[in-house]
Design an enzyme around this catalytic site. Sequence first.
Site, PDB file in Angstrom:
ATOM      1  N   ARG A 147      77.107  48.787  16.607  1.00  7.83           N
ATOM      2  CA  ARG A 147      75.910  48.640  17.436  1.00  7.83           C
ATOM      3  C   ARG A 147      75.685  47.153  17.673  1.00  7.83           C
ATOM      4  O   ARG A 147      75.827  46.359  16.741  1.00  7.83           O
ATOM      5  CB  ARG A 147      74.731  49.259  16.686  1.00  7.83           C
ATOM      6  CG  ARG A 147      73.411  49.100  17.368  1.00  7.83           C
ATOM      7  CD  ARG A 147      72.278  49.646  16.500  1.00  7.83           C
ATOM      8  NE  ARG A 147      71.397  48.569  16.127  1.00  7.83           N
ATOM      9  CZ  ARG A 147      70.127  48.719  15.780  1.00  7.83           C
ATOM     10  NH1 ARG A 147      69.585  49.931  15.723  1.00  7.83           N
ATOM     11  NH2 ARG A 147      69.377  47.693  15.456  1.00  7.83           N
ATOM     12  N   TYR A 159      63.786  42.724  18.200  1.00  5.35           N
ATOM     13  CA  TYR A 159      64.017  43.741  17.172  1.00  5.35           C
ATOM     14  C   TYR A 159      65.516  43.887  16.900  1.00  5.35           C
ATOM     15  O   TYR A 159      66.352  43.527  17.727  1.00  5.35           O
ATOM     16  CB  TYR A 159      63.453  45.101  17.641  1.00  5.35           C
ATOM     17  CG  TYR A 159      64.182  45.611  18.860  1.00  5.35           C
ATOM     18  CD1 TYR A 159      63.872  45.120  20.124  1.00  5.35           C
ATOM     19  CD2 TYR A 159      65.241  46.506  18.744  1.00  5.35           C
ATOM     20  CE1 TYR A 159      64.582  45.533  21.237  1.00  5.35           C
ATOM     21  CE2 TYR A 159      65.951  46.930  19.858  1.00  5.35           C
ATOM     22  CZ  TYR A 159      65.621  46.438  21.086  1.00  5.35           C
ATOM     23  OH  TYR A 159      66.337  46.829  22.185  1.00  5.35           O
ATOM     24  N   ASP A 212      70.684  49.872  20.861  1.00 11.62           N
ATOM     25  CA  ASP A 212      69.376  50.510  20.641  1.00 11.62           C
ATOM     26  C   ASP A 212      68.334  49.839  21.531  1.00 11.62           C
ATOM     27  O   ASP A 212      68.115  48.627  21.418  1.00 11.62           O
ATOM     28  CB  ASP A 212      68.997  50.350  19.161  1.00 11.62           C
ATOM     29  CG  ASP A 212      67.761  51.154  18.779  1.00 11.62           C
ATOM     30  OD1 ASP A 212      67.121  51.740  19.672  1.00 11.62           O
ATOM     31  OD2 ASP A 212      67.447  51.177  17.572  1.00 11.62           O
ATOM     32  N   HIS A 214      65.164  50.932  21.590  1.00 15.31           N
ATOM     33  CA  HIS A 214      63.939  51.018  20.780  1.00 15.31           C
ATOM     34  C   HIS A 214      62.692  51.346  21.595  1.00 15.31           C
ATOM     35  O   HIS A 214      61.649  50.690  21.479  1.00 15.31           O
ATOM     36  CB  HIS A 214      63.754  49.749  19.941  1.00 15.31           C
ATOM     37  CG  HIS A 214      63.326  50.031  18.530  1.00 15.31           C
ATOM     38  ND1 HIS A 214      62.013  50.195  18.184  1.00 15.31           N
ATOM     39  CD2 HIS A 214      64.042  50.210  17.394  1.00 15.31           C
ATOM     40  CE1 HIS A 214      61.933  50.442  16.873  1.00 15.31           C
ATOM     41  NE2 HIS A 214      63.154  50.475  16.374  1.00 15.31           N
ATOM     42  N   GLU A 238      70.393  54.084  22.872  1.00 14.96           N
ATOM     43  CA  GLU A 238      69.501  54.833  21.977  1.00 14.96           C
ATOM     44  C   GLU A 238      68.047  54.601  22.355  1.00 14.96           C
ATOM     45  O   GLU A 238      67.664  53.478  22.693  1.00 14.96           O
ATOM     46  CB  GLU A 238      69.778  54.329  20.566  1.00 14.96           C
ATOM     47  CG  GLU A 238      68.839  54.842  19.506  1.00 14.96           C
ATOM     48  CD  GLU A 238      69.171  54.190  18.157  1.00 14.96           C
ATOM     49  OE1 GLU A 238      70.332  53.791  17.931  1.00 14.96           O
ATOM     50  OE2 GLU A 238      68.238  54.058  17.344  1.00 14.96           O
ATOM     51  N   GLU A 264      65.161  59.473  16.235  1.00 11.54           N
ATOM     52  CA  GLU A 264      64.843  58.954  14.898  1.00 11.54           C
ATOM     53  C   GLU A 264      63.375  59.139  14.543  1.00 11.54           C
ATOM     54  O   GLU A 264      63.023  59.138  13.368  1.00 11.54           O
ATOM     55  CB  GLU A 264      65.274  57.483  14.742  1.00 11.54           C
ATOM     56  CG  GLU A 264      64.493  56.501  15.574  1.00 11.54           C
ATOM     57  CD  GLU A 264      65.006  55.064  15.431  1.00 11.54           C
ATOM     58  OE1 GLU A 264      66.232  54.878  15.366  1.00 11.54           O
ATOM     59  OE2 GLU A 264      64.178  54.152  15.391  1.00 11.54           O
ATOM     60  N   ARG A 285      69.339  62.327  17.034  1.00 11.87           N
ATOM     61  CA  ARG A 285      69.363  61.346  15.939  1.00 11.87           C
ATOM     62  C   ARG A 285      68.345  61.604  14.832  1.00 11.87           C
ATOM     63  O   ARG A 285      67.988  60.705  14.084  1.00 11.87           O
ATOM     64  CB  ARG A 285      69.129  59.951  16.525  1.00 11.87           C
ATOM     65  CG  ARG A 285      70.402  59.347  17.044  1.00 11.87           C
ATOM     66  CD  ARG A 285      70.218  57.966  17.593  1.00 11.87           C
ATOM     67  NE  ARG A 285      69.343  57.085  16.857  1.00 11.87           N
ATOM     68  CZ  ARG A 285      69.642  56.522  15.686  1.00 11.87           C
ATOM     69  NH1 ARG A 285      70.790  56.737  15.107  1.00 11.87           N
ATOM     70  NH2 ARG A 285      68.769  55.730  15.089  1.00 11.87           N
ATOM     71  N   GLU A 341      74.701  56.689  11.609  1.00  7.43           N
ATOM     72  CA  GLU A 341      74.298  55.284  11.457  1.00  7.43           C
ATOM     73  C   GLU A 341      74.399  54.879   9.988  1.00  7.43           C
ATOM     74  O   GLU A 341      74.025  55.633   9.097  1.00  7.43           O
ATOM     75  CB  GLU A 341      72.847  55.099  11.930  1.00  7.43           C
ATOM     76  CG  GLU A 341      72.358  53.666  11.824  1.00  7.43           C
ATOM     77  CD  GLU A 341      70.911  53.494  12.291  1.00  7.43           C
ATOM     78  OE1 GLU A 341      70.191  54.503  12.404  1.00  7.43           O
ATOM     79  OE2 GLU A 341      70.513  52.344  12.551  1.00  7.43           O
ATOM     80  N   TRP A 404      56.726  49.484  20.200  1.00  5.62           N
ATOM     81  CA  TRP A 404      57.617  48.652  19.400  1.00  5.62           C
ATOM     82  C   TRP A 404      58.839  49.472  19.102  1.00  5.62           C
ATOM     83  O   TRP A 404      59.884  49.331  19.217  1.00  5.62           O
ATOM     84  CB  TRP A 404      56.984  48.205  18.083  1.00  5.62           C
ATOM     85  CG  TRP A 404      57.954  47.346  17.319  1.00  5.62           C
ATOM     86  CD1 TRP A 404      58.208  46.013  17.541  1.00  5.62           C
ATOM     87  CD2 TRP A 404      58.837  47.743  16.253  1.00  5.62           C
ATOM     88  NE1 TRP A 404      59.202  45.571  16.691  1.00  5.62           N
ATOM     89  CE2 TRP A 404      59.600  46.627  15.893  1.00  5.62           C
ATOM     90  CE3 TRP A 404      59.063  48.954  15.598  1.00  5.62           C
ATOM     91  CZ2 TRP A 404      60.566  46.643  14.886  1.00  5.62           C
ATOM     92  CZ3 TRP A 404      60.017  48.996  14.592  1.00  5.62           C
ATOM     93  CH2 TRP A 404      60.759  47.852  14.234  1.00  5.62           C
TER      94      TRP A 404
HETATM   95  C1  CS2 Z   1      66.208  51.499  14.189  1.00  4.37           C
HETATM   96  C2  CS2 Z   1      65.437  51.491  12.909  1.00  4.37           C
HETATM   97  O1  CS2 Z   1      68.036  52.175  12.886  1.00  4.37           O
HETATM   98  C3  CS2 Z   1      67.558  52.174  13.994  1.00  4.37           C
HETATM   99  O2  CS2 Z   1      68.094  52.640  14.960  1.00  4.37           O
HETATM  100  O3  CS2 Z   1      65.586  51.982  15.300  1.00  4.37           O
HETATM  101  O4  CS2 Z   1      65.767  50.287  12.299  1.00  4.37           O
HETATM  102  C4  CS2 Z   1      63.916  51.579  13.006  1.00  4.37           C
HETATM  103  O5  CS2 Z   1      63.377  50.474  13.638  1.00  4.37           O
HETATM  104  C5  CS2 Z   1      63.388  51.670  11.591  1.00  4.37           C
HETATM  105  O6  CS2 Z   1      63.965  52.745  10.925  1.00  4.37           O
HETATM  106  C6  CS2 Z   1      61.879  51.780  11.557  1.00  4.37           C
HETATM  107  O7  CS2 Z   1      61.469  51.948  10.246  1.00  4.37           O
HETATM  108 MG    MG Z   2      66.843  53.087  16.520  1.00  2.00          MG
END
Ligand code: CS2
Ligand code: MG
Length: 404
Positions: A147, A159, A212, A214, A238, A264, A285, A341, A404
């Site tokens: 990634r 991020y 990602d 996000h 993602e 997620e 995911r 992941e 976020w």
């Molecule tokens: C992220 C995570 O792993 C990922 O793909 O989106 O790091 C996410 O930000 C965290 O699990 C939040 O706690």
């Molecule tokens: Mg993620």
Amino acid sequence: MRISSAEVIVTCPGRNYVTLKITTSDGITGLGDATLNGRELAVAAYLNEHVCPLLVGREAGAINDTWQYLYRGGYWRRGPVTMTAIAAVDCALWDILGKSAGMPVHRLLGGAARDGVLIYGHASGQTVDELLDDVASYLDRGYRAVRVQAAIPGLDSTYGLHHSGTGATYEPADARLPTENVWHTPAYLDFVPDMVKAVRDRFGYGFHLLHDVHHRLSPLEAAQLGKALEPYRMFWIEDPTPAEDQEAFRTIRQHTTTPIAVGEVFNSIWDCQHLITNRLIDYIRASVSHAGGITHLRKIFELAELYGVRTGSHGAGDLSPVSFAAALQLDMTVPNFGIQEYMGHLEPASEVFRTRYEFRDGYMHPGDAPGLGVEIDEQAAAKYPYDPKYLPVNRLRDGTMHDW
Ligand code: CS2
Ligand code: MG
């Protein structure tokens, strides 16, 4: 074999983890991860106050009935806190069942459908050059999927980046009160295709490439990004948009062939149903620890199998090694497995959690230890008291709150 006790262990070896430990009348123990990043004590309290008293005396092998008892019997269903708590119980009971049978959980689930679990690692950089060095280090270590994230020029923070140098694990929950980040979509959209191109230009197409988003784009912005990335043959993008608005994915899909992954933040099969049955995504995911444990995630994966959607479970460092081990057990067995992941865990997590899984040649192997294959050292856990930390929040340049 009845449950004689259920205890919640909160510890912070590098970051906060909540672990449920269930013990049976025969002295067998099982572990489940109950960590919900930034909201840890809500799950700990849910377990301590409302779930653990219900477990004592129950048959440890009655995994299906206990799951239904906690889900239907709670009346207030779903949501991250409830489903993380149920997941912890479920995984701990699978761990116990495996230990009592002398088998790893994947054998109880019908046996391995593959030799190992394809994982992806997290490469990142404060600059594209730094990212390229990090990608090189993953490829050198034998990763087959990476990634990629890098600092967006013009923004003070981005991020998904390691805090310092190559190899350090990404940890977004970084402050006693939420850090305020500033987000600007045009800067992001200008940058990402160039970043991804730089990776393919340097390393070619012989490995899987992921990114990602996000949850930060509108459907049309996500469609634009997907189209711009098509030449670079992404494994997936993602969380392109906030996932509550599920019809948004139809728009993205109509415009791009870049594969889409999401889930997620999902907690139940009901969160996944529309996206899967309408074939609006390519990878689901959801994680064992936030979506009701092995019992429930297995149902989600089976639903996905019917619609040609593959798995790609969340495996961030804020899910504990217990969660990662449980994910591997399930990943080994499902026909529609896609990828897993693997962010790894900060030290001193390995002092607290003794794991048996092993990385070889781009694949993770769960090992043959009975149960999930993870033990907790409670004395070591006690050395690392809870350290409250929040995830950041996001604002646009004019101060508007953003995802976020
Ligand atoms: C992220 C995570 O792993 C990922 O793909 O989106 O790091 C996410 O930000 C965290 O699990 C939040 O706690
Ligand atoms: Mg993620």
